[in-house]
Design a protein around this motif. Structure first.
Motif, PDB file in Angstrom:
ATOM      1  N   VAL A   1       0.793  -1.226   0.000  1.00  0.00           N
ATOM      2  CA  VAL A   1       0.000   0.000   0.000  1.00  0.00           C
ATOM      3  C   VAL A   1       0.826   1.277   0.000  1.00  0.00           C
ATOM      4  O   VAL A   1       0.321   2.336  -0.379  1.00  0.00           O
ATOM      5  CB  VAL A   1      -1.017   0.030   1.168  1.00  0.00           C
ATOM      6  CG1 VAL A   1      -2.076  -1.032   0.977  1.00  0.00           C
ATOM      7  CG2 VAL A   1      -0.345  -0.102   2.509  1.00  0.00           C
ATOM      8  N   GLN A   2       2.051   1.225   0.443  1.00  0.00           N
ATOM      9  CA  GLN A   2       2.970   2.361   0.388  1.00  0.00           C
ATOM     10  C   GLN A   2       4.388   1.818   0.388  1.00  0.00           C
ATOM     11  O   GLN A   2       4.593   0.630   0.568  1.00  0.00           O
ATOM     12  CB  GLN A   2       2.771   3.298   1.583  1.00  0.00           C
ATOM     13  CG  GLN A   2       1.838   4.419   1.285  1.00  0.00           C
ATOM     14  CD  GLN A   2       1.870   5.478   2.378  1.00  0.00           C
ATOM     15  OE1 GLN A   2       2.364   5.251   3.491  1.00  0.00           O
ATOM     16  NE2 GLN A   2       1.349   6.632   2.083  1.00  0.00           N
TER      17      GLN A   2
ATOM     18  N   LYS B   1      -9.489   2.763   8.246  1.00  0.00           N
ATOM     19  CA  LYS B   1      -8.449   3.390   7.433  1.00  0.00           C
ATOM     20  C   LYS B   1      -9.028   4.584   6.690  1.00  0.00           C
ATOM     21  O   LYS B   1     -10.040   4.469   6.009  1.00  0.00           O
ATOM     22  CB  LYS B   1      -7.880   2.379   6.442  1.00  0.00           C
ATOM     23  CG  LYS B   1      -6.822   2.943   5.524  1.00  0.00           C
ATOM     24  CD  LYS B   1      -6.118   1.854   4.762  1.00  0.00           C
ATOM     25  CE  LYS B   1      -6.684   1.705   3.380  1.00  0.00           C
ATOM     26  NZ  LYS B   1      -5.934   0.758   2.560  1.00  0.00           N
ATOM     27  N   LYS B   2      -8.378   5.723   6.831  1.00  0.00           N
ATOM     28  CA  LYS B   2      -8.752   6.930   6.099  1.00  0.00           C
ATOM     29  C   LYS B   2      -7.523   7.404   5.343  1.00  0.00           C
ATOM     30  O   LYS B   2      -6.408   7.331   5.844  1.00  0.00           O
ATOM     31  CB  LYS B   2      -9.234   8.002   7.052  1.00  0.00           C
ATOM     32  CG  LYS B   2     -10.408   7.533   7.890  1.00  0.00           C
ATOM     33  CD  LYS B   2     -11.311   8.653   8.251  1.00  0.00           C
ATOM     34  CE  LYS B   2     -12.358   8.104   9.187  1.00  0.00           C
ATOM     35  NZ  LYS B   2     -13.667   8.262   8.814  1.00  0.00           N
ATOM     36  N   ILE B   3      -7.734   7.871   4.138  1.00  0.00           N
ATOM     37  CA  ILE B   3      -6.615   8.278   3.287  1.00  0.00           C
ATOM     38  C   ILE B   3      -6.755   9.756   2.961  1.00  0.00           C
ATOM     39  O   ILE B   3      -7.809  10.204   2.521  1.00  0.00           O
ATOM     40  CB  ILE B   3      -6.608   7.460   1.985  1.00  0.00           C
ATOM     41  CG1 ILE B   3      -6.467   5.976   2.320  1.00  0.00           C
ATOM     42  CG2 ILE B   3      -5.495   7.926   1.057  1.00  0.00           C
ATOM     43  CD1 ILE B   3      -6.805   5.061   1.184  1.00  0.00           C
TER      44      ILE B   3
ATOM     45  N   GLN C   1      -3.941  10.954  -2.511  1.00  0.00           N
ATOM     46  CA  GLN C   1      -4.142   9.873  -3.476  1.00  0.00           C
ATOM     47  C   GLN C   1      -3.859   8.511  -2.860  1.00  0.00           C
ATOM     48  O   GLN C   1      -2.832   8.308  -2.223  1.00  0.00           O
ATOM     49  CB  GLN C   1      -3.226  10.090  -4.676  1.00  0.00           C
ATOM     50  CG  GLN C   1      -3.401   9.053  -5.753  1.00  0.00           C
ATOM     51  CD  GLN C   1      -2.502   9.316  -6.940  1.00  0.00           C
ATOM     52  OE1 GLN C   1      -1.804  10.310  -6.994  1.00  0.00           O
ATOM     53  NE2 GLN C   1      -2.500   8.426  -7.884  1.00  0.00           N
ATOM     54  N   GLU C   2      -4.775   7.571  -3.086  1.00  0.00           N
ATOM     55  CA  GLU C   2      -4.545   6.201  -2.641  1.00  0.00           C
ATOM     56  C   GLU C   2      -3.588   5.533  -3.617  1.00  0.00           C
ATOM     57  O   GLU C   2      -3.789   5.565  -4.823  1.00  0.00           O
ATOM     58  CB  GLU C   2      -5.852   5.412  -2.576  1.00  0.00           C
ATOM     59  CG  GLU C   2      -5.659   4.014  -2.047  1.00  0.00           C
ATOM     60  CD  GLU C   2      -6.976   3.291  -1.806  1.00  0.00           C
ATOM     61  OE1 GLU C   2      -6.909   2.181  -1.260  1.00  0.00           O
ATOM     62  OE2 GLU C   2      -8.032   3.824  -2.145  1.00  0.00           O
ATOM     63  N   LYS C   3      -2.537   4.956  -3.109  1.00  0.00           N
ATOM     64  CA  LYS C   3      -1.523   4.300  -3.944  1.00  0.00           C
ATOM     65  C   LYS C   3      -1.898   2.860  -4.202  1.00  0.00           C
ATOM     66  O   LYS C   3      -2.460   2.189  -3.339  1.00  0.00           O
ATOM     67  CB  LYS C   3      -0.155   4.341  -3.259  1.00  0.00           C
ATOM     68  CG  LYS C   3       0.284   5.706  -2.814  1.00  0.00           C
ATOM     69  CD  LYS C   3       1.052   6.411  -3.868  1.00  0.00           C
ATOM     70  CE  LYS C   3       1.520   7.736  -3.303  1.00  0.00           C
ATOM     71  NZ  LYS C   3       2.351   8.472  -4.125  1.00  0.00           N
TER      72      LYS C   3
END
Length: 87
Positions: free
Chosen positions: A28-29, A73-75, A78-80
């Motif tokens: 995810v990152q 989970k909050k983003i 930009q979500e990767k």
């Protein structure tokens, strides 16, 4: 269970660690993976990582939650999606 994994390892071992984690989790990152996993597979993943890392130099953190619904989970931004990146 739902698990978030973060790592800080020597540059020489980053690709090996990332390759192991991609077998079990979603990337995810840069240094973060997450996903649902069984206890047995988690233990297998940890054994594989332990054979690659230098325990006096590297760090791998596991945040284990019995239920994904406990994790909210909050983003921001930009979500990767690193799953499409070829190593």
């Amino acid at each position: 269970m739902f698990v978030i994994v973060t790592y800080d390892v020597n540059e020489k071992r980053v690709n090996k660690v990332r390759k192991i984690l991609k077998k079990y989790f979603t990337w995810v990152q840069n240094s973060v993976f997450e996903g649902e996993i069984t206890y047995g597979k988690l233990e297998k993943c940890k054994r594989e990582l332990f054979s690659v890392i230098e325990k006096d130099e590297d760090s791998v953190y596991f945040y284990e939650m019995e239920y994904k619904i406990v994790c909210n989970k909050k983003i921001l931004g930009q979500e990767k999606n690193y799953d499409s990146v070829i190593l």
